[in-house]
Design an enzyme around this catalytic site. Structure first.
Site, PDB file in Angstrom:
ATOM      1  N   HIS A   1     -45.583 -13.528   7.553  1.00  0.00           N
ATOM      2  CA  HIS A   1     -44.433 -13.981   8.335  1.00  0.00           C
ATOM      3  C   HIS A   1     -44.206 -15.479   8.173  1.00  0.00           C
ATOM      4  O   HIS A   1     -43.067 -15.961   8.233  1.00  0.00           O
ATOM      5  CB  HIS A   1     -44.643 -13.631   9.819  1.00  0.00           C
ATOM      6  CG  HIS A   1     -43.426 -13.848  10.657  1.00  0.00           C
ATOM      7  ND1 HIS A   1     -42.194 -13.310  10.339  1.00  0.00           N
ATOM      8  CD2 HIS A   1     -43.242 -14.557  11.794  1.00  0.00           C
ATOM      9  CE1 HIS A   1     -41.304 -13.665  11.249  1.00  0.00           C
ATOM     10  NE2 HIS A   1     -41.917 -14.426  12.140  1.00  0.00           N
TER      11      HIS A   1
ATOM     12  N   ASP B   1     -30.563 -15.246  10.108  1.00  0.00           N
ATOM     13  CA  ASP B   1     -30.597 -16.515  10.836  1.00  0.00           C
ATOM     14  C   ASP B   1     -30.822 -17.643   9.833  1.00  0.00           C
ATOM     15  O   ASP B   1     -31.087 -17.409   8.651  1.00  0.00           O
ATOM     16  CB  ASP B   1     -31.680 -16.516  11.919  1.00  0.00           C
ATOM     17  CG  ASP B   1     -33.039 -16.109  11.393  1.00  0.00           C
ATOM     18  OD1 ASP B   1     -33.407 -16.576  10.283  1.00  0.00           O
ATOM     19  OD2 ASP B   1     -33.736 -15.327  12.054  1.00  0.00           O
TER      20      ASP B   1
ATOM     21  N   LYS C   1     -27.084 -17.781  14.942  1.00  0.00           N
ATOM     22  CA  LYS C   1     -27.423 -17.169  16.223  1.00  0.00           C
ATOM     23  C   LYS C   1     -28.105 -18.176  17.123  1.00  0.00           C
ATOM     24  O   LYS C   1     -28.573 -19.226  16.692  1.00  0.00           O
ATOM     25  CB  LYS C   1     -28.329 -15.955  16.027  1.00  0.00           C
ATOM     26  CG  LYS C   1     -29.739 -16.336  15.595  1.00  0.00           C
ATOM     27  CD  LYS C   1     -30.666 -15.156  15.525  1.00  0.00           C
ATOM     28  CE  LYS C   1     -32.085 -15.641  15.226  1.00  0.00           C
ATOM     29  NZ  LYS C   1     -33.045 -14.570  15.060  1.00  0.00           N
TER      30      LYS C   1
ATOM     31  N   ARG D   1     -31.164 -18.059  20.100  1.00  0.00           N
ATOM     32  CA  ARG D   1     -32.194 -17.248  20.770  1.00  0.00           C
ATOM     33  C   ARG D   1     -32.461 -17.844  22.148  1.00  0.00           C
ATOM     34  O   ARG D   1     -32.947 -18.965  22.282  1.00  0.00           O
ATOM     35  CB  ARG D   1     -33.481 -17.233  19.944  1.00  0.00           C
ATOM     36  CG  ARG D   1     -34.528 -16.272  20.478  1.00  0.00           C
ATOM     37  CD  ARG D   1     -35.804 -16.360  19.651  1.00  0.00           C
ATOM     38  NE  ARG D   1     -35.611 -15.921  18.285  1.00  0.00           N
ATOM     39  CZ  ARG D   1     -35.712 -14.660  17.887  1.00  0.00           C
ATOM     40  NH1 ARG D   1     -35.978 -13.718  18.768  1.00  0.00           N
ATOM     41  NH2 ARG D   1     -35.542 -14.336  16.625  1.00  0.00           N
TER      42      ARG D   1
ATOM     43  N   ASP E   1     -34.561  -9.391   5.724  1.00  0.00           N
ATOM     44  CA  ASP E   1     -35.530 -10.040   6.611  1.00  0.00           C
ATOM     45  C   ASP E   1     -36.924  -9.594   6.220  1.00  0.00           C
ATOM     46  O   ASP E   1     -37.093  -8.683   5.400  1.00  0.00           O
ATOM     47  CB  ASP E   1     -35.235  -9.682   8.072  1.00  0.00           C
ATOM     48  CG  ASP E   1     -35.611 -10.806   9.033  1.00  0.00           C
ATOM     49  OD1 ASP E   1     -36.349 -11.714   8.619  1.00  0.00           O
ATOM     50  OD2 ASP E   1     -35.183 -10.765  10.198  1.00  0.00           O
TER      51      ASP E   1
ATOM     52  N   THR F   1     -38.275  -5.698  17.619  1.00  0.00           N
ATOM     53  CA  THR F   1     -37.521  -4.955  18.632  1.00  0.00           C
ATOM     54  C   THR F   1     -36.106  -4.642  18.167  1.00  0.00           C
ATOM     55  O   THR F   1     -35.353  -3.982  18.877  1.00  0.00           O
ATOM     56  CB  THR F   1     -37.442  -5.752  19.944  1.00  0.00           C
ATOM     57  OG1 THR F   1     -36.743  -6.975  19.710  1.00  0.00           O
ATOM     58  CG2 THR F   1     -38.847  -6.060  20.470  1.00  0.00           C
TER      59      THR F   1
ATOM     60  N   GLY G   1     -33.603  -6.535  18.023  1.00  0.00           N
ATOM     61  CA  GLY G   1     -32.562  -7.276  18.726  1.00  0.00           C
ATOM     62  C   GLY G   1     -31.776  -8.178  17.793  1.00  0.00           C
ATOM     63  O   GLY G   1     -30.539  -8.175  17.802  1.00  0.00           O
ATOM     64  N   THR G   2     -32.488  -8.946  16.972  1.00  0.00           N
ATOM     65  CA  THR G   2     -31.834  -9.827  16.008  1.00  0.00           C
ATOM     66  C   THR G   2     -31.020  -9.019  15.011  1.00  0.00           C
ATOM     67  O   THR G   2     -29.884  -9.371  14.686  1.00  0.00           O
ATOM     68  CB  THR G   2     -32.898 -10.655  15.261  1.00  0.00           C
ATOM     69  OG1 THR G   2     -33.565 -11.509  16.180  1.00  0.00           O
ATOM     70  CG2 THR G   2     -32.255 -11.504  14.169  1.00  0.00           C
TER      71      THR G   2
END
Length: 213
Positions: free
Chosen positions: A27, A69, A92, A94, A118, A123, A125-126
């Site tokens: 990540h 993003d 975006k 956050r 990505d 989750t 959401g993004t």
């Protein structure tokens, strides 16, 4: 202050006796430097590039790669260059952890197929917020791909609920189990061949860098 738990994990792996580590899409690239032993951090992008090259080989002008993003721009730019496609960015904000609000799109996606790139979907959401804003800006079809499909909490419900997402493609670095059956939009591509080839090259002393192309 902020803990760096990855350094503890790196130390645990080394103390357990490992003399080399093979990872897939860390990540944060800096984690590779937390290890005191050699680390090969493979990328999932070649697998996705191969997938989309076969599917959209003749649609470069009608297809765009999208960064979800600003922080993911470098990954998306490299991906777009390999596919010979243009790049767009979702801007975006956050507000809270695991909660993101997409604001607007930098780039013209109207009437085009958008591929959101990505490294991880947690989750969702993004992802869903980004897909919704792309649809608002006129994208005709939206596909997402990510190396790691964590899909925690409300992720499956969010992906199923949004009309913006046509398909979500992840690798099998994390077994999806029942989640795959619960979400018809999900598609899994395998990293087995890439991992197998890398392990073979390591043991035979061949180049590993050729697998990053």
């Amino acid at each position: 202050r902020d803990p760096i738990s990855a350094k503890l994990v790196a130390n645990l792996i080394a103390e357990a006796g490992a003399d080399r580590v093979l990872t897939m899409d860390l990540h944060a690239n800096q984690i590779q430097g937390f290890f005191d032993i050699p680390v090969d951090n493979l990328l999932g992008s070649p697998i996705f590039v191969d997938h989309f090259t076969k599917k959209y080989a003749d649609c470069h002008d009608d297809t765009m790669v999208v960064s979800p993003d600003v922080g993911s721009v470098s990954r998306a730019r490299a991906f777009a260059q390999k596919l010979h496609m243009n790049l767009a960015i979702v801007d975006k904000r956050r507000d809270k952890p695991n909660q993101a609000q997409a604001m607007h799109v930098i780039g013209d996606v109207e009437g085009k197929t958008a591929i959101i790139v990505d490294d991880i979907i947690d989750t969702a959401g993004t992802l869903c917020a980004g897909a919704d804003v792309l649809l608002k800006y006129g994208a005709k079809k939206i596909i997402a791909c990510a190396s790691h499909g964590v899909l925690s909490g409300p992720a499956i419900d969010r992906i199923n609920a949004t009309e913006a997402l046509d398909r979500v493609i992840v690798t099998d670095t994390i077994p999806l189990g029942e989640k795959l059956a619960q979400c018809p939009k999900l598609q899994v591509v395998s990293v087995a061949a890439l991992l197998g080839k890398t392990i073979h090259n390591i043991h035979t002393g061949s180049s590993v860098s050729v697998l990053f192309v």
